[in-house]
Design a protein around this motif. Structure first.
Motif, PDB file in Angstrom:
ATOM      1  N   GLY A  41       1.030  -1.162  -0.119  1.00 30.45           N
ATOM      2  CA  GLY A  41       0.070  -0.186   0.110  1.00 30.45           C
ATOM      3  C   GLY A  41       0.852   1.197   0.011  1.00 30.45           C
ATOM      4  O   GLY A  41       0.312   2.190  -0.289  1.00 30.45           O
ATOM      5  N   THR A  42       2.206   1.114   0.227  1.00 29.94           N
ATOM      6  CA  THR A  42       2.786   2.202   0.514  1.00 29.94           C
ATOM      7  C   THR A  42       4.032   2.468  -0.955  1.00 29.94           C
ATOM      8  O   THR A  42       5.003   3.176  -0.688  1.00 29.94           O
ATOM      9  N   SER A  43       3.551   1.599  -1.963  1.00 31.85           N
ATOM     10  CA  SER A  43       4.658   1.702  -2.957  1.00 31.85           C
ATOM     11  C   SER A  43       4.604   2.877  -3.718  1.00 31.85           C
ATOM     12  O   SER A  43       5.697   3.379  -4.280  1.00 31.85           O
ATOM     13  N   ALA A  44       3.703   3.718  -3.587  1.00 28.37           N
ATOM     14  CA  ALA A  44       3.457   5.278  -4.294  1.00 28.37           C
ATOM     15  C   ALA A  44       4.314   6.216  -3.679  1.00 28.37           C
ATOM     16  O   ALA A  44       4.774   6.925  -4.218  1.00 28.37           O
ATOM     17  N   ALA A  45       4.295   5.923  -2.297  1.00 29.04           N
ATOM     18  CA  ALA A  45       5.086   6.926  -1.388  1.00 29.04           C
ATOM     19  C   ALA A  45       6.252   6.358  -0.818  1.00 29.04           C
ATOM     20  O   ALA A  45       6.696   6.390   0.173  1.00 29.04           O
ATOM     21  N   ALA A  46       7.056   5.688  -1.717  1.00 29.40           N
ATOM     22  CA  ALA A  46       8.202   5.014  -1.473  1.00 29.40           C
ATOM     23  C   ALA A  46       9.484   6.087  -0.860  1.00 29.40           C
ATOM     24  O   ALA A  46      10.115   5.877  -0.078  1.00 29.40           O
ATOM     25  N   GLY A  47       9.363   7.238  -1.403  1.00 32.69           N
ATOM     26  CA  GLY A  47      10.350   8.238  -1.016  1.00 32.69           C
ATOM     27  C   GLY A  47      10.156   8.732   0.519  1.00 32.69           C
ATOM     28  O   GLY A  47      11.057   9.026   1.339  1.00 32.69           O
ATOM     29  N   SER A  48       8.883   8.592   0.740  1.00 36.33           N
ATOM     30  CA  SER A  48       8.661   9.149   2.163  1.00 36.33           C
ATOM     31  C   SER A  48       8.251   7.990   2.983  1.00 36.33           C
ATOM     32  O   SER A  48       7.308   8.361   3.975  1.00 36.33           O
ATOM     33  N   SER A  49       8.636   6.956   2.763  1.00 35.99           N
ATOM     34  CA  SER A  49       8.310   5.788   3.700  1.00 35.99           C
ATOM     35  C   SER A  49       8.527   5.858   5.097  1.00 35.99           C
ATOM     36  O   SER A  49       8.078   5.494   5.962  1.00 35.99           O
ATOM     37  N   SER A  50       9.912   6.730   5.256  1.00 38.07           N
ATOM     38  CA  SER A  50      10.356   6.906   6.838  1.00 38.07           C
ATOM     39  C   SER A  50       9.459   7.617   7.504  1.00 38.07           C
ATOM     40  O   SER A  50       9.498   7.722   8.673  1.00 38.07           O
ATOM     41  N   ILE A  51       8.451   8.644   6.816  1.00 36.42           N
ATOM     42  CA  ILE A  51       7.613   9.490   7.668  1.00 36.42           C
ATOM     43  C   ILE A  51       6.440   8.727   7.622  1.00 36.42           C
ATOM     44  O   ILE A  51       5.460   9.470   8.225  1.00 36.42           O
ATOM     45  N   ALA A  52       5.865   7.774   6.837  1.00 42.82           N
ATOM     46  CA  ALA A  52       4.693   7.175   6.833  1.00 42.82           C
ATOM     47  C   ALA A  52       4.117   6.712   8.349  1.00 42.82           C
ATOM     48  O   ALA A  52       5.028   5.977   9.066  1.00 42.82           O
ATOM     49  N   PRO A  53       2.812   6.770   8.679  1.00 43.67           N
ATOM     50  CA  PRO A  53       2.608   6.520   9.882  1.00 43.67           C
ATOM     51  C   PRO A  53       2.560   4.886  10.024  1.00 43.67           C
ATOM     52  O   PRO A  53       2.318   4.202   9.015  1.00 43.67           O
ATOM     53  N   THR A  54       2.765   4.399  11.210  1.00 43.32           N
ATOM     54  CA  THR A  54       2.567   2.994  11.323  1.00 43.32           C
ATOM     55  C   THR A  54       1.473   2.807  12.291  1.00 43.32           C
ATOM     56  O   THR A  54       1.201   3.565  13.129  1.00 43.32           O
ATOM     57  N   PHE A  55       0.755   1.695  11.874  1.00 40.84           N
ATOM     58  CA  PHE A  55      -0.316   1.204  12.692  1.00 40.84           C
ATOM     59  C   PHE A  55      -0.159  -0.143  13.379  1.00 40.84           C
ATOM     60  O   PHE A  55       0.498  -0.904  12.975  1.00 40.84           O
ATOM     61  N   PRO A  56      -0.600  -0.273  14.612  1.00 40.03           N
ATOM     62  CA  PRO A  56      -0.704  -1.307  15.468  1.00 40.03           C
ATOM     63  C   PRO A  56      -1.256  -2.510  14.709  1.00 40.03           C
ATOM     64  O   PRO A  56      -2.262  -2.273  13.966  1.00 40.03           O
ATOM     65  N   ALA A  57      -0.676  -3.801  14.848  1.00 36.98           N
ATOM     66  CA  ALA A  57      -1.544  -4.737  14.270  1.00 36.98           C
ATOM     67  C   ALA A  57      -2.845  -4.999  14.986  1.00 36.98           C
ATOM     68  O   ALA A  57      -3.035  -4.502  16.094  1.00 36.98           O
ATOM     69  N   ALA A  58      -3.477  -5.732  14.328  1.00 34.66           N
ATOM     70  CA  ALA A  58      -4.916  -6.235  14.832  1.00 34.66           C
ATOM     71  C   ALA A  58      -4.531  -7.125  16.008  1.00 34.66           C
ATOM     72  O   ALA A  58      -3.467  -7.771  16.381  1.00 34.66           O
ATOM     73  N   TYR A  59      -5.578  -7.023  16.935  1.00 35.94           N
ATOM     74  CA  TYR A  59      -5.843  -7.682  17.983  1.00 35.94           C
ATOM     75  C   TYR A  59      -5.382  -9.611  17.761  1.00 35.94           C
ATOM     76  O   TYR A  59      -6.255  -9.616  16.937  1.00 35.94           O
TER      77      TYR A  59
END
Length: 149
Positions: A41-59
């Motif tokens: 899902g983040t291939s379009a924003a490969a240059g800004s992947s270091s600032i992309a938000p990270t989300f917790p895994a599902a329970y």
């Protein structure tokens, strides 16, 4: 093994069963990104992947495995252990979630609410039965002591 320790192990197992079922029920809607879609899902924003938000895994739902403590020199009682449910998640459609993949799918915990409520009922009756064992043994022991004195 004494009657008290056998019944107490049953009480502990019932308590653990209630805690696990309550946790699963409380987190039934705690979704997260699909593990397989980590980078797709983040291939379009490969240059800004270091600032992309990270989300917790599902329970990750849990289950209680309970077995007889029948080994050793003093058998009796039960042992309850907690393990994870496998598979721990299923794909669910939620295109509005910020962590949904390109198909709008998220990981939802693999929790069956009917089974969890059945676990709660099982734990309730197990707890009651083990408490009655302790009560009956205590009353019997007391009456035996009254007879001998």
């Amino acid at each position: 093994m004494s009657i008290y320790s056998i019944a107490t192990s049953g009480l502990s197992a019932a308590s653990l069963r209630v805690n696990v079922a309550a946790s699963n029920i409380a987190n039934v809607r705690t979704t997260g990104p699909l593990p397989a879609s980590g980078g797709s899902g983040t291939s379009a924003a490969a240059g800004s992947s270091s600032i992309a938000p990270t989300f917790p895994a599902a329970y990750v739902p849990l289950r209680v495995d309970q077995v007889d403590q029948s080994g050793g020199t003093t058998p009796g009682g039960t042992i309850a252990t907690v393990s994870t449910v496998s598979p721990s998640y299923s794909a669910q459609s939620d295109p509005t979630a910020p962590f949904a993949n390109q198909d709008g799918l998220v990981a939802a915990p693999n929790v069956d609410l009917a089974s969890e409520f059945a676990e709660l009922a099982t734990a309730k009756y197990s707890f009651i039965a083990n408490a009655k064992v302790i009560q009956a043994y205590s009353e019997t022991e007391k009456s035996l002591l009254d007879i001998t004195t």
